[in-house]
Design a protein around this motif. Structure first.
Motif, PDB file in Angstrom:
ATOM      1  N   GLU A 156       2.962  -2.194   4.129  1.00  0.00           N
ATOM      2  CA  GLU A 156       3.950  -2.367   5.193  1.00  0.00           C
ATOM      3  C   GLU A 156       5.197  -1.535   4.938  1.00  0.00           C
ATOM      4  OE1 GLU A 156       5.533  -3.714   8.667  1.00  0.00           O
ATOM      5  OE2 GLU A 156       3.629  -4.523   7.936  1.00  0.00           O
ATOM      6  N   GLU A 157       5.518  -1.320   3.647  1.00  0.00           N
ATOM      7  CA  GLU A 157       6.745  -0.605   3.294  1.00  0.00           C
ATOM      8  C   GLU A 157       6.533   0.895   3.148  1.00  0.00           C
ATOM      9  OE1 GLU A 157       4.675  -1.978  -0.453  1.00  0.00           O
ATOM     10  OE2 GLU A 157       5.168  -2.811   1.511  1.00  0.00           O
ATOM     11  N   ALA A 158       5.401   1.432   3.591  1.00  0.00           N
ATOM     12  CA  ALA A 158       5.154   2.877   3.506  1.00  0.00           C
ATOM     13  C   ALA A 158       6.225   3.649   4.272  1.00  0.00           C
ATOM     14  CB  ALA A 158       3.770   3.214   4.051  1.00  0.00           C
ATOM     15  N   ALA A 159       6.394   4.916   3.879  1.00  0.00           N
ATOM     16  CA  ALA A 159       7.553   5.701   4.317  1.00  0.00           C
ATOM     17  C   ALA A 159       7.724   5.774   5.827  1.00  0.00           C
ATOM     18  CB  ALA A 159       7.457   7.108   3.718  1.00  0.00           C
ATOM     19  N   PHE A 160       6.634   5.974   6.582  1.00  0.00           N
ATOM     20  CA  PHE A 160       6.773   6.273   8.004  1.00  0.00           C
ATOM     21  C   PHE A 160       6.192   5.184   8.910  1.00  0.00           C
ATOM     22  CE2 PHE A 160       7.146  10.327   5.877  1.00  0.00           C
ATOM     23  CZ  PHE A 160       8.191  10.933   6.558  1.00  0.00           C
ATOM     24  N   VAL A 161       6.002   3.990   8.379  1.00  0.00           N
ATOM     25  CA  VAL A 161       5.459   2.901   9.197  1.00  0.00           C
ATOM     26  C   VAL A 161       6.395   2.578  10.355  1.00  0.00           C
ATOM     27  CG1 VAL A 161       4.964   0.421   9.210  1.00  0.00           C
ATOM     28  CG2 VAL A 161       3.987   1.869   7.431  1.00  0.00           C
ATOM     29  N   SER A 162       7.673   2.377  10.055  1.00  0.00           N
ATOM     30  CA  SER A 162       8.625   2.028  11.115  1.00  0.00           C
ATOM     31  C   SER A 162       8.796   3.157  12.113  1.00  0.00           C
ATOM     32  CB  SER A 162       9.975   1.658  10.498  1.00  0.00           C
ATOM     33  OG  SER A 162      10.500   2.744   9.746  1.00  0.00           O
ATOM     34  N   VAL A 163       8.748   4.393  11.643  1.00  0.00           N
ATOM     35  CA  VAL A 163       8.898   5.546  12.539  1.00  0.00           C
ATOM     36  C   VAL A 163       7.724   5.610  13.512  1.00  0.00           C
ATOM     37  CG1 VAL A 163       9.096   8.055  12.674  1.00  0.00           C
ATOM     38  CG2 VAL A 163      10.196   6.811  10.800  1.00  0.00           C
ATOM     39  N   LEU A 164       6.515   5.415  13.015  1.00  0.00           N
ATOM     40  CA  LEU A 164       5.332   5.460  13.871  1.00  0.00           C
ATOM     41  C   LEU A 164       5.364   4.332  14.904  1.00  0.00           C
ATOM     42  CD1 LEU A 164       2.630   6.305  11.176  1.00  0.00           C
ATOM     43  CD2 LEU A 164       3.370   7.784  13.049  1.00  0.00           C
ATOM     44  N   ARG A 165       5.829   3.164  14.504  1.00  0.00           N
ATOM     45  CA  ARG A 165       5.932   2.064  15.459  1.00  0.00           C
ATOM     46  C   ARG A 165       6.970   2.365  16.535  1.00  0.00           C
ATOM     47  NH1 ARG A 165       5.468  -2.864  11.086  1.00  0.00           N
ATOM     48  NH2 ARG A 165       3.199  -3.070  11.148  1.00  0.00           N
ATOM     49  N   ASP A 166       8.080   2.970  16.130  1.00  0.00           N
ATOM     50  CA  ASP A 166       9.097   3.343  17.117  1.00  0.00           C
ATOM     51  C   ASP A 166       8.554   4.368  18.106  1.00  0.00           C
ATOM     52  OD1 ASP A 166      10.910   1.644  15.958  1.00  0.00           O
ATOM     53  OD2 ASP A 166      11.898   3.203  14.754  1.00  0.00           O
ATOM     54  N   GLU A 167       7.634   5.203  17.647  1.00  0.00           N
ATOM     55  CA  GLU A 167       7.023   6.213  18.516  1.00  0.00           C
ATOM     56  C   GLU A 167       5.809   5.673  19.269  1.00  0.00           C
ATOM     57  OE1 GLU A 167       6.207   9.613  16.114  1.00  0.00           O
ATOM     58  OE2 GLU A 167       8.325  10.038  15.709  1.00  0.00           O
ATOM     59  N   GLN A 168       5.564   4.355  19.149  1.00  0.00           N
ATOM     60  CA  GLN A 168       4.500   3.665  19.884  1.00  0.00           C
ATOM     61  C   GLN A 168       3.114   4.194  19.524  1.00  0.00           C
ATOM     62  OE1 GLN A 168       5.430   3.692  24.067  1.00  0.00           O
ATOM     63  NE2 GLN A 168       7.338   2.584  23.792  1.00  0.00           N
ATOM     64  N   VAL A 169       2.930   4.525  18.272  1.00  0.00           N
ATOM     65  CA  VAL A 169       1.612   4.924  17.774  1.00  0.00           C
ATOM     66  C   VAL A 169       0.891   3.667  17.290  1.00  0.00           C
ATOM     67  CG1 VAL A 169       0.357   6.284  16.060  1.00  0.00           C
ATOM     68  CG2 VAL A 169       2.453   7.194  17.082  1.00  0.00           C
ATOM     69  N   PRO A 170      -0.334   3.391  17.751  1.00  0.00           N
ATOM     70  CA  PRO A 170      -1.072   2.215  17.269  1.00  0.00           C
ATOM     71  C   PRO A 170      -1.254   2.264  15.756  1.00  0.00           C
ATOM     72  CG  PRO A 170      -2.132   3.139  19.208  1.00  0.00           C
ATOM     73  CD  PRO A 170      -1.074   4.119  18.801  1.00  0.00           C
ATOM     74  N   LEU A 171      -0.736   1.259  15.068  1.00  0.00           N
ATOM     75  CA  LEU A 171      -0.716   1.248  13.605  1.00  0.00           C
ATOM     76  C   LEU A 171      -1.257  -0.077  13.099  1.00  0.00           C
ATOM     77  CD1 LEU A 171       0.246   2.505  10.863  1.00  0.00           C
ATOM     78  CD2 LEU A 171       2.428   1.370  11.275  1.00  0.00           C
ATOM     79  N   LEU A 172      -2.210   0.002  12.171  1.00  0.00           N
ATOM     80  CA  LEU A 172      -2.824  -1.183  11.583  1.00  0.00           C
ATOM     81  C   LEU A 172      -2.457  -1.255  10.108  1.00  0.00           C
ATOM     82  CD1 LEU A 172      -4.835  -3.581  11.638  1.00  0.00           C
ATOM     83  CD2 LEU A 172      -6.652  -1.933  11.103  1.00  0.00           C
ATOM     84  N   ILE A 173      -1.878  -2.378   9.694  1.00  0.00           N
ATOM     85  CA  ILE A 173      -1.601  -2.619   8.284  1.00  0.00           C
ATOM     86  C   ILE A 173      -2.783  -3.388   7.706  1.00  0.00           C
ATOM     87  CG2 ILE A 173      -0.058  -3.687   6.603  1.00  0.00           C
ATOM     88  CD1 ILE A 173       1.158  -1.315   8.023  1.00  0.00           C
ATOM     89  N   ASP A 174      -3.577  -2.696   6.909  1.00  0.00           N
ATOM     90  CA  ASP A 174      -4.784  -3.312   6.356  1.00  0.00           C
ATOM     91  C   ASP A 174      -5.301  -2.426   5.227  1.00  0.00           C
ATOM     92  OD1 ASP A 174      -6.848  -5.053   5.974  1.00  0.00           O
ATOM     93  OD2 ASP A 174      -7.883  -4.629   7.858  1.00  0.00           O
ATOM     94  N   ASP A 175      -6.120  -3.009   4.366  1.00  0.00           N
ATOM     95  CA  ASP A 175      -6.782  -2.235   3.322  1.00  0.00           C
ATOM     96  C   ASP A 175      -7.934  -1.470   3.959  1.00  0.00           C
ATOM     97  OD1 ASP A 175      -8.008  -1.149   1.126  1.00  0.00           O
ATOM     98  OD2 ASP A 175      -8.161  -3.027   0.005  1.00  0.00           O
ATOM     99  N   ILE A 176      -7.855  -0.159   3.945  1.00  0.00           N
ATOM    100  CA  ILE A 176      -8.837   0.673   4.638  1.00  0.00           C
ATOM    101  C   ILE A 176     -10.240   0.478   4.082  1.00  0.00           C
ATOM    102  CG2 ILE A 176      -8.521   2.659   3.135  1.00  0.00           C
ATOM    103  CD1 ILE A 176      -9.108   2.709   6.930  1.00  0.00           C
ATOM    104  N   ARG A 177     -10.338  -0.013   2.853  1.00  0.00           N
ATOM    105  CA  ARG A 177     -11.661  -0.207   2.255  1.00  0.00           C
ATOM    106  C   ARG A 177     -12.265  -1.573   2.579  1.00  0.00           C
ATOM    107  NH1 ARG A 177     -10.087   1.880  -3.738  1.00  0.00           N
ATOM    108  NH2 ARG A 177      -8.209   0.720  -3.149  1.00  0.00           N
ATOM    109  N   SER A 178     -11.542  -2.424   3.305  1.00  0.00           N
ATOM    110  CA  SER A 178     -12.103  -3.723   3.684  1.00  0.00           C
ATOM    111  C   SER A 178     -13.192  -3.517   4.740  1.00  0.00           C
ATOM    112  CB  SER A 178     -11.006  -4.638   4.224  1.00  0.00           C
ATOM    113  OG  SER A 178     -10.506  -4.140   5.445  1.00  0.00           O
ATOM    114  N   PRO A 179     -14.194  -4.384   4.772  1.00  0.00           N
ATOM    115  CA  PRO A 179     -15.346  -4.170   5.678  1.00  0.00           C
ATOM    116  C   PRO A 179     -14.981  -4.131   7.147  1.00  0.00           C
ATOM    117  CG  PRO A 179     -15.846  -5.834   4.004  1.00  0.00           C
ATOM    118  CD  PRO A 179     -14.389  -5.548   3.902  1.00  0.00           C
ATOM    119  N   GLN A 180     -13.915  -4.833   7.569  1.00  0.00           N
ATOM    120  CA  GLN A 180     -13.579  -4.925   8.987  1.00  0.00           C
ATOM    121  C   GLN A 180     -12.556  -3.888   9.438  1.00  0.00           C
ATOM    122  OE1 GLN A 180     -15.217  -6.878  11.056  1.00  0.00           O
ATOM    123  NE2 GLN A 180     -16.430  -7.566   9.304  1.00  0.00           N
ATOM    124  N   CYS A 181     -12.018  -3.129   8.505  1.00  0.00           N
ATOM    125  CA  CYS A 181     -10.915  -2.232   8.869  1.00  0.00           C
ATOM    126  C   CYS A 181     -11.374  -1.072   9.751  1.00  0.00           C
ATOM    127  CB  CYS A 181     -10.241  -1.701   7.608  1.00  0.00           C
ATOM    128  SG  CYS A 181      -8.756  -0.740   7.962  1.00  0.00           S
TER     129      CYS A 181
END
Length: 357
Positions: A156-181
């Motif tokens: 959640e604290e990655a460098a550009f998470v808030s910037v991408l959300r402000d730009e309305q880019v669909p963003l998922l906070i999840d472990d990419i290696r999880s089966p459902q991600c």
């Protein structure tokens, strides 16, 4: 800025995806409020013998959801409906309506279900894994090219998470290696996936999972280990890029000649891009003559005193004194061209500062 037409199209697609996901709720609502009032109007017979109005029947069905019937029924079928409608309506309809309204109006970027619905509306999109500096620049470039993009980031604290959300880019906070991600990103219909995390093993795992789910997906992998790059390209048939190998030519040539603004490799050929100001040698030549004699492609041209950049000028264009040319050539050809213009040696940095001041 998001184009208003594009935003409207996204909202329509999003609404369509919500309706597909909540089709059980929609069917239940049609059955409950469309058919049940007709049944009550048909079977309910007041003492005066007149039929109940459709409005009263609809009101009765509505208040049944809250356990407050407004009609006194003595028909066995209607009595059964009076007992069945409240629990079924609350369990299926009310829950579905609340979730539908939440997803449609709230649209929280950190909500996984919201993200999944958004991804369902896309086809031929690009999945970018990692919201660091590299991932953010990839997203920015893809959006500038008009491509739909979804981003997955573990922290959640990655460098550009808030910037991408402000730009309305669909963003998922999840472990990419999880089966459902990856399934949440609609990777089955994606055109490409860019693995740009700072973990080589994670990038490889993501690439393998994506290729397993979508054999035709184009995979681009960022790797720090140069030894893995060639192996991944040959065996996995993916585009593997090493940050160090991409940066090394630019850093080395910048140390030798600050006039070189970009450099890259095509096989064994080192290509450079530089700006030439036509002073000696170049004035009077055509764009084609520069290409044929020095192997230099003119990417853009700007006349002296003008701010307009002329992309890909025609070969018959004749160069004038003071023209600024952005040229691309192999490094050895670039050196020959600099020698021809009587400026083979790179300018001394301190001298350039003095001239600028």
């Amino acid at each position: 800025m998001v184009n208003p037409r594009h935003r409207l199209a996204m909202n329509v697609r999003y609404l369509g995806a919500l309706l597909r996901r909540f089709r059980t709720t929609v069917l239940m609502a049609v059955l409950l409020f469309g058919c049940m009032p007709l049944v009550y109007r048909w079977r309910h017979a007041p003492l005066d013998g007149s039929r109940v109005s459709l409005g009263k029947a609809l009101r009765h069905v509505y208040f049944l959801l809250y356990g407050q019937p407004s009609l006194d029924v003595d028909d066995s079928l209607l009595m059964l409906l009076d007992m069945v409608i409240p629990p079924v309506g609350i369990a299926v309809l009310v829950d579905g309506v609340v979730r539908f309204a939440y997803l449609f109006f709230a649209r929280h970027r950190q909500d996984k279900e919201w993200f999944e619905v958004i991804a369902e509306t896309m086809k031929g999109h690009v999945v970018v894994c990692g919201a660091g500096r590299v991932g953010y620049r990839v997203v920015t470039q893809l959006r500038a090219l008009g491509k739909d993009v979804v981003v997955v980031e573990k922290r959640e604290e990655a460098a550009f998470v808030s910037v991408l959300r402000d730009e309305q880019v669909p963003l998922l906070i999840d472990d990419i290696r999880s089966p459902q991600c990856l399934p949440r990103t609609n990777v089955n219909k994606a055109a490409a996936i860019v693995c740009a995390t700072d973990d080589d093993l994670a990038n490889l795992n993501i690439a393998l999972d994506a290729r397993r789910m979508n054999p035709n997906i184009r995979v681009v992998i960022r790797l720090f280990d140069d030894d893995l790059v060639a192996k991944v390209r040959d065996t996995f048939k993916a585009e593997a890029l090493s940050s160090s190998s991409l940066a090394a030519p630019a850093m080395a040539l910048a140390a030798l000649d600050p006039r070189i603004i970009h450099s890259f490799r095509i096989g064994t050929h080192l290509m450079v891009v530089s700006v030439f100001e036509a002073r000696d040698g170049l004035p009077g030549m055509t764009i084609s003559e520069v290409r044929d004699r020095f192997g230099a492609l003119t990417l853009s041209m700007r006349r002296q005193g003008s701010r307009d950049e002329w992309l890909h000028p025609s070969g018959e264009t004749r160069i004038q004194v003071g023209d600024a040319l952005t040229l691309q050539a192999e490094y050895k050809d670039y050196r020959q061209l600099r020698a021809y213009t009587m400026e083979l040696e790179a300018p001394v940095y301190s001298q350039r500062l003095d001239s600028a001041s």
